[in-house]
Design a protein around this motif. Sequence first.
Motif, PDB file in Angstrom:
ATOM      1  N   GLY A 185      45.350  42.836  24.706  1.00  0.00           N
ATOM      2  CA  GLY A 185      46.519  43.133  25.532  1.00  0.00           C
ATOM      3  C   GLY A 185      46.215  43.168  27.015  1.00  0.00           C
ATOM      4  N   MET A 186      45.048  42.652  27.425  1.00  0.00           N
ATOM      5  CA  MET A 186      44.617  42.745  28.819  1.00  0.00           C
ATOM      6  C   MET A 186      44.701  41.390  29.499  1.00  0.00           C
ATOM      7  N   SER A 187      45.103  41.407  30.772  1.00  0.00           N
ATOM      8  CA  SER A 187      45.240  40.174  31.550  1.00  0.00           C
ATOM      9  C   SER A 187      44.737  40.406  32.969  1.00  0.00           C
ATOM     10  N   MET A 188      44.496  39.308  33.675  1.00  0.00           N
ATOM     11  CA  MET A 188      44.076  39.358  35.076  1.00  0.00           C
ATOM     12  C   MET A 188      45.181  38.780  35.948  1.00  0.00           C
ATOM     13  N   LEU A 189      45.474  39.470  37.048  1.00  0.00           N
ATOM     14  CA  LEU A 189      46.470  38.997  38.002  1.00  0.00           C
ATOM     15  C   LEU A 189      45.833  38.757  39.361  1.00  0.00           C
ATOM     16  N   LEU A 190      46.212  37.666  40.011  1.00  0.00           N
ATOM     17  CA  LEU A 190      45.795  37.372  41.376  1.00  0.00           C
ATOM     18  C   LEU A 190      46.763  38.107  42.302  1.00  0.00           C
ATOM     19  N   ALA A 191      46.326  39.258  42.773  1.00  0.00           N
ATOM     20  CA  ALA A 191      47.226  40.211  43.420  1.00  0.00           C
ATOM     21  C   ALA A 191      47.006  40.262  44.922  1.00  0.00           C
ATOM     22  N   GLU A 192      47.931  39.663  45.667  1.00  0.00           N
ATOM     23  CA  GLU A 192      47.879  39.711  47.125  1.00  0.00           C
ATOM     24  C   GLU A 192      48.599  40.965  47.601  1.00  0.00           C
ATOM     25  N   LYS A 193      48.135  41.569  48.682  1.00  0.00           N
ATOM     26  CA  LYS A 193      48.727  42.800  49.177  1.00  0.00           C
ATOM     27  C   LYS A 193      50.213  42.618  49.495  1.00  0.00           C
ATOM     28  N   GLY A 194      50.989  43.638  49.193  1.00  0.00           N
ATOM     29  CA  GLY A 194      52.421  43.612  49.451  1.00  0.00           C
ATOM     30  C   GLY A 194      53.022  44.964  49.141  1.00  0.00           C
ATOM     31  N   ASP A 195      54.344  45.044  49.126  1.00  0.00           N
ATOM     32  CA  ASP A 195      55.030  46.304  48.838  1.00  0.00           C
ATOM     33  C   ASP A 195      54.607  46.845  47.480  1.00  0.00           C
ATOM     34  N   GLY A 196      54.250  48.115  47.439  1.00  0.00           N
ATOM     35  CA  GLY A 196      53.831  48.741  46.194  1.00  0.00           C
ATOM     36  C   GLY A 196      52.339  48.690  45.952  1.00  0.00           C
ATOM     37  N   PHE A 197      51.594  47.936  46.759  1.00  0.00           N
ATOM     38  CA  PHE A 197      50.125  47.877  46.701  1.00  0.00           C
ATOM     39  C   PHE A 197      49.641  48.889  47.733  1.00  0.00           C
ATOM     40  N   VAL A 198      49.279  50.085  47.293  1.00  0.00           N
ATOM     41  CA  VAL A 198      49.005  51.197  48.208  1.00  0.00           C
ATOM     42  C   VAL A 198      47.512  51.537  48.225  1.00  0.00           C
ATOM     43  N   VAL A 199      46.907  51.451  49.405  1.00  0.00           N
ATOM     44  CA  VAL A 199      45.526  51.920  49.587  1.00  0.00           C
ATOM     45  C   VAL A 199      45.622  53.416  49.863  1.00  0.00           C
ATOM     46  N   ALA A 200      45.363  54.209  48.825  1.00  0.00           N
ATOM     47  CA  ALA A 200      45.647  55.641  48.897  1.00  0.00           C
ATOM     48  C   ALA A 200      44.584  56.435  49.643  1.00  0.00           C
ATOM     49  N   ASN A 201      43.328  55.994  49.537  1.00  0.00           N
ATOM     50  CA  ASN A 201      42.267  56.819  50.109  1.00  0.00           C
ATOM     51  C   ASN A 201      40.975  56.025  50.201  1.00  0.00           C
ATOM     52  N   LYS A 202      40.324  56.076  51.364  1.00  0.00           N
ATOM     53  CA  LYS A 202      38.983  55.529  51.497  1.00  0.00           C
ATOM     54  C   LYS A 202      38.000  56.603  51.049  1.00  0.00           C
ATOM     55  N   MET A 203      37.109  56.256  50.138  1.00  0.00           N
ATOM     56  CA  MET A 203      36.222  57.243  49.549  1.00  0.00           C
ATOM     57  C   MET A 203      35.014  57.503  50.441  1.00  0.00           C
ATOM     58  N   SER A 204      34.630  58.772  50.530  1.00  0.00           N
ATOM     59  CA  SER A 204      33.440  59.175  51.270  1.00  0.00           C
ATOM     60  C   SER A 204      32.246  59.107  50.324  1.00  0.00           C
ATOM     61  N   LYS A 205      31.200  58.386  50.720  1.00  0.00           N
ATOM     62  CA  LYS A 205      30.099  58.099  49.799  1.00  0.00           C
ATOM     63  C   LYS A 205      28.743  58.540  50.357  1.00  0.00           C
ATOM     64  N   LEU A 206      27.820  58.823  49.446  1.00  0.00           N
ATOM     65  CA  LEU A 206      26.443  59.151  49.810  1.00  0.00           C
ATOM     66  C   LEU A 206      25.795  57.998  50.564  1.00  0.00           C
ATOM     67  N   GLY A 207      25.911  56.809  50.011  1.00  0.00           N
ATOM     68  CA  GLY A 207      25.362  55.604  50.611  1.00  0.00           C
ATOM     69  C   GLY A 207      26.403  54.502  50.567  1.00  0.00           C
ATOM     70  N   TYR A 208      25.950  53.258  50.795  1.00  0.00           N
ATOM     71  CA  TYR A 208      26.884  52.131  50.785  1.00  0.00           C
ATOM     72  C   TYR A 208      28.046  52.428  51.718  1.00  0.00           C
ATOM     73  N   ARG A 209      27.705  53.018  52.856  1.00  0.00           N
ATOM     74  CA  ARG A 209      28.718  53.381  53.829  1.00  0.00           C
ATOM     75  C   ARG A 209      29.153  52.154  54.630  1.00  0.00           C
ATOM     76  N   ALA A 210      30.166  52.344  55.430  1.00  0.00           N
ATOM     77  CA  ALA A 210      30.732  51.316  56.309  1.00  0.00           C
ATOM     78  C   ALA A 210      31.565  50.298  55.545  1.00  0.00           C
ATOM     79  N   ILE A 211      31.381  50.190  54.242  1.00  0.00           N
ATOM     80  CA  ILE A 211      32.143  49.250  53.434  1.00  0.00           C
ATOM     81  C   ILE A 211      33.319  49.987  52.813  1.00  0.00           C
ATOM     82  N   ASP A 212      34.474  49.326  52.814  1.00  0.00           N
ATOM     83  CA  ASP A 212      35.695  49.974  52.340  1.00  0.00           C
ATOM     84  C   ASP A 212      35.732  50.048  50.823  1.00  0.00           C
ATOM     85  N   THR A 213      35.467  51.220  50.300  1.00  0.00           N
ATOM     86  CA  THR A 213      35.581  51.512  48.872  1.00  0.00           C
ATOM     87  C   THR A 213      36.725  52.502  48.722  1.00  0.00           C
ATOM     88  N   CYS A 214      37.780  52.095  48.022  1.00  0.00           N
ATOM     89  CA  CYS A 214      39.012  52.879  48.082  1.00  0.00           C
ATOM     90  C   CYS A 214      39.611  53.174  46.715  1.00  0.00           C
TER      91      CYS A 214
END
Length: 387
Positions: free
Chosen positions: A184-213
């Motif tokens: 029952g699983m599928s992959m979608l090519l999802a371009e940013k738009g209405d309803g695509f919400v970046v809720a929070n950038k995560m604070s990390k021990l390492g791998y900093r400077a890169i947007d992990t959200c």
Amino acid sequence: MSDTTSWDEQDEQAILDAVSAWVEKEVRPIARRHDQADTYPHELVEQMKELGLFGATIGQEYGGLGLSARTYARIVIKVASVWMAPSGIFNSHLIMASAIERCGTEAQKRHWLPKMATGEFRGGIGLTEPNAGTDLQAIRTVARRDGDSYIVNGAKTWITNSMHGHGLLLLVKTDPQAEPRHRGMSMLLAEKGDGFVVANKMSKLGYRAIDTCELVFEDYRVPADCLLGGEEGKGFLQAVGGLELGRINVASRGCGIAAGALELALRYAQERETFGKPIAQHQAIQLKLADMATRVEGARLLIEQAARKYDAHERCDLEASMAKLAGSEAGVFCASEAMRIFGGYSYSTEYEIERYYRDAMLMCIGEGTNEVLRTVIAKQLVERNRI
């Protein structure tokens, strides 16, 4: 990755030399500043576009470089040996591109790959959810067909390239009632738009400077022709089908961390003196350096083996898992030993080595935990050597 390439060894070496020069001139001087401030390296992204890194493994017929996995692994090792984090910007992007090239319709390839090759569109992979990491079949994000589009609701977490990128290859459930679940699983090519919400950038021990959200999808619409491959129920297989290249990538990042830590430790051990001589002349330090160098070279050889099989279109799940296990563990081991060699100075952010130590552990967790990979390796060993 393209089936054919016109690159010969001399051409690929020229690319490796160009990347090495770029890493030393542009990446090394800014790594500490961006890492400590946790700021995105926009300038490096523009330079990566010029170098062609966003199209490194994309086929030449779609505007990419069409590099072999073997050459690409060497590029990743070099970048990660100076600063691991930027390799994630193009790694996640190229895993998305690889899935499109491997599983997409011809129309999807023609639409997405050329602009991904130039970096005009920068993407990533939206798999992990708060309740589903290694167990991908446990995802809860649902895509419901509504006319000529899908309406997506759910959440994702630990998603690289999600803030500064332009979209994702998104794993969803198009049939939540399907049994077994993967059907029952599928992959979608999802371009940013209405309803695509970046809720929070995560604070990390390492791998900093890169947007992990963390992401939230609220009645987010995706055109139906953005269903990868044009057929529902193939998403799980499309996701796991890219694990070999993904694990070669992570193995290379771990090996790069290990190689970089060794380089820093070797230099410091010859500069730092105790009891009237460089610490490199003390046996205790020599033993550490020898073990570190052996781990680095062992990881390189396993990565090379896996990449050669991948390039030859041979089955390489065992080899890629072994490479990822060895490369990531080498990164942790060498970063830890280098910290001991640096002694008290290793705890100072004035020295680069503490960043290697913080970055290394992620490689043991990402792209399949090493505990899971050990079971994969063991099962494959039994399968290939049945009595």
